[in-house]
Design an enzyme around this catalytic site. Structure first.
Site, PDB file in Angstrom:
ATOM      1  N   ASP A  12       0.833  -1.205   0.000  1.00  0.00           N
ATOM      2  CA  ASP A  12       0.000   0.000   0.000  1.00  0.00           C
ATOM      3  C   ASP A  12       0.867   1.255   0.000  1.00  0.00           C
ATOM      4  OD1 ASP A  12      -2.364   1.419   0.030  1.00  0.00           O
ATOM      5  OD2 ASP A  12      -2.668   1.254   2.190  1.00  0.00           O
ATOM      6  N   GLY A  37      -0.061   5.498  -4.327  1.00  0.00           N
ATOM      7  CA  GLY A  37      -0.722   6.765  -4.677  1.00  0.00           C
ATOM      8  C   GLY A  37      -0.136   7.917  -3.871  1.00  0.00           C
ATOM      9  N   THR A  40     -10.698  -7.189  -5.089  1.00  0.00           N
ATOM     10  CA  THR A  40     -12.007  -7.197  -5.772  1.00  0.00           C
ATOM     11  C   THR A  40     -12.633  -5.800  -5.685  1.00  0.00           C
ATOM     12  OG1 THR A  40     -12.824  -8.151  -3.691  1.00  0.00           O
ATOM     13  CG2 THR A  40     -12.607  -9.652  -5.534  1.00  0.00           C
ATOM     14  N   ASN A  87     -10.771  -2.912  -5.861  1.00  0.00           N
ATOM     15  CA  ASN A  87      -9.957  -1.916  -6.581  1.00  0.00           C
ATOM     16  C   ASN A  87     -10.553  -1.481  -7.922  1.00  0.00           C
ATOM     17  OD1 ASN A  87      -6.737  -3.143  -5.363  1.00  0.00           O
ATOM     18  ND2 ASN A  87      -7.980  -1.459  -4.623  1.00  0.00           N
ATOM     19  N   ARG A 111       2.090  -4.932   6.159  1.00  0.00           N
ATOM     20  CA  ARG A 111       1.355  -3.920   5.394  1.00  0.00           C
ATOM     21  C   ARG A 111       2.184  -2.651   5.360  1.00  0.00           C
ATOM     22  NH1 ARG A 111      -4.874  -2.590   4.625  1.00  0.00           N
ATOM     23  NH2 ARG A 111      -4.595  -0.750   3.345  1.00  0.00           N
ATOM     24  N   SER A 129      -7.941  -5.390   5.038  1.00  0.00           N
ATOM     25  CA  SER A 129      -8.549  -5.044   3.750  1.00  0.00           C
ATOM     26  C   SER A 129      -8.896  -6.277   2.906  1.00  0.00           C
ATOM     27  CB  SER A 129      -7.649  -4.100   2.950  1.00  0.00           C
ATOM     28  OG  SER A 129      -7.436  -2.904   3.659  1.00  0.00           O
ATOM     29  N   GLU A 186       0.956 -13.178  12.360  1.00  0.00           N
ATOM     30  CA  GLU A 186       1.467 -11.991  13.029  1.00  0.00           C
ATOM     31  C   GLU A 186       1.341 -10.833  12.040  1.00  0.00           C
ATOM     32  OE1 GLU A 186       2.367 -11.733  16.158  1.00  0.00           O
ATOM     33  OE2 GLU A 186       2.013 -13.880  16.451  1.00  0.00           O
TER      34      GLU A 186
HETATM   35  C1  FPP Z   1      -1.609   0.223  -3.477  1.00  0.00           C
HETATM   36  O1  FPP Z   1      -1.338   1.593  -3.466  1.00  0.00           O
HETATM   37  C2  FPP Z   1      -1.351  -0.522  -4.719  1.00  0.00           C
HETATM   38  C3  FPP Z   1      -2.300  -1.059  -5.588  1.00  0.00           C
HETATM   39  C4  FPP Z   1      -3.725  -0.873  -5.425  1.00  0.00           C
HETATM   40  C5  FPP Z   1      -2.027  -1.930  -6.749  1.00  0.00           C
HETATM   41  C6  FPP Z   1      -0.853  -1.761  -7.582  1.00  0.00           C
HETATM   42  C7  FPP Z   1       0.313  -2.555  -7.166  1.00  0.00           C
HETATM   43  C8  FPP Z   1       1.442  -2.548  -7.878  1.00  0.00           C
HETATM   44  C9  FPP Z   1       1.568  -1.774  -9.151  1.00  0.00           C
HETATM   45  C10 FPP Z   1       2.586  -3.328  -7.391  1.00  0.00           C
HETATM   46  C11 FPP Z   1       3.154  -4.233  -8.444  1.00  0.00           C
HETATM   47  C12 FPP Z   1       2.556  -5.540  -8.558  1.00  0.00           C
HETATM   48  C13 FPP Z   1       2.707  -6.363  -9.654  1.00  0.00           C
HETATM   49  C14 FPP Z   1       2.110  -7.725  -9.610  1.00  0.00           C
HETATM   50  C15 FPP Z   1       3.437  -5.944 -10.870  1.00  0.00           C
HETATM   51  P1  FPP Z   1      -2.514   2.664  -3.354  1.00  0.00           P
HETATM   52  O2  FPP Z   1      -2.854   3.124  -4.711  1.00  0.00           O
HETATM   53  O3  FPP Z   1      -3.674   2.101  -2.583  1.00  0.00           O
HETATM   54  O4  FPP Z   1      -1.834   3.800  -2.525  1.00  0.00           O
HETATM   55  P2  FPP Z   1      -2.513   4.907  -1.600  1.00  0.00           P
HETATM   56  O5  FPP Z   1      -3.052   4.176  -0.380  1.00  0.00           O
HETATM   57  O6  FPP Z   1      -1.363   5.800  -1.245  1.00  0.00           O
HETATM   58  O7  FPP Z   1      -3.570   5.599  -2.391  1.00  0.00           O
END
Ligand code: FPP
Length: 239
Positions: free
Chosen positions: A19, A22, A65, A67, A187, A195, A206
């Site tokens: 996480d 963004g 699911t 996202n 996390r 989540s 843990e």
């Molecule tokens: C969380 O950050 C990340 C994601 C929702 C998905 C994207 C994950 C990747 C690109 C990692 C790479 C994985 C692979 C398999 C290539 P967020 O957008 O929720 O961050 P925020 O909480 O700061 O908004």
């Protein structure tokens, strides 16, 4: 690896909720998708590091699911990054003998993505190193729901009697059937919640949360998590 690290107990199965992509981008005045691009680089580097340490199973939460609720441009950018990085990772991960499996409902992806997922699993299936589960369109509640539906169908068909259902019958119907439960769930990004990640499997995991945003997460952050894991007293409901 320093001496302190080499004396530590290593979890067999580690789960990571990646996480903070963004926020990492926002802090730099960049669009969110740039954070995902850097996050994908971290995914590649940290997976290889964790494999080199000797962890047997790593499960990464890449896309839930829920996202799909993000703006379409962001979902599109994430899918593009997945395609790119999965293709690239195949070469790296071959040298590390990493076996890739995708957990989640694959049917929601477009045909190109499904092809890439199937190909990735096929190419890596005989590798002997770490098992890397990538959770994509994954939700813990959905996973339990599928297991329940499957069990009901078996009850209806007379294969199993309701009174005979055991924990094993549920476990064997999860995406993680035959895989030990996660010992440690990390996390990044500072939140303290699961989540919808590995809900059934995490009963005695843990939990370790770090403020580090996913694109910044590195080998020493992982080592810190392992050090803290070694301070925990795991009782599994006993005394
Ligand atoms: C969380 O950050 C990340 C994601 C929702 C998905 C994207 C994950 C990747 C690109 C990692 C790479 C994985 C692979 C398999 C290539 P967020 O957008 O929720 O961050 P925020 O909480 O700061 O908004």
């Amino acid at each position: 690896m320093n001496e302190k690290q080499s004396n530590l107990i290593l979890p067999t199965h580690v789960g990571i909720i990646m996480d903070g992509n963004g926020r990492w981008a926002k802090k730099r005045g960049l669009p969110r998708y740039v954070g995902h691009t850097y996050g994908a680089q971290t995914f590649r580097k940290i997976t290889r590091y964790i494999s080199s340490k000797g962890v047997k199973v790593l499960t990464l939460y890449a896309f839930s699911t829920e996202n799909w609720k993000r703006p379409p441009e962001e979902v599109g950018a994430i899918m593009k990054i997945f395609r790119q990085y999965l293709t690239d990772a195949l070469t790296d991960f071959r040298d590390d003998e990493i076996k890739l499996v995708f957990i989640g409902d694959k049917s929601a992806f477009d045909s190109h993505m499904i092809e890439l997922i199937n190909e990735t699993e096929e190419i890596s299936k005989n590798r002997k190193g770490m098992l890397l589960n990538i959770a994509m369109n994954y939700g813990g509640r959905n996973e339990i729901l599928y297991a329940v539906k499957n069990l009901c169908a078996d009850v209806k068909a007379g294969i199993i009697q309701p009174n005979d259902i055991t924990d094993k019958d549920i476990q064997s119907r999860l995406y993680t059937a035959n895989i030990p439960d996660p010992d440690l769930i990390i996390r990044t990004g500072g939140e303290h919640r699961l989540s919808n990640f590995l809900l059934y499997q995490s009963a005695y995991s843990e939990f370790y949360s770090t403020e580090t945003l996913w694109p910044d997460f590195n080998a020493s952050d992982f080592d810190k998590a392992i050090e803290e894991y070694n301070q925990r007293n795991r009782r599994f409901g006993g005394v």
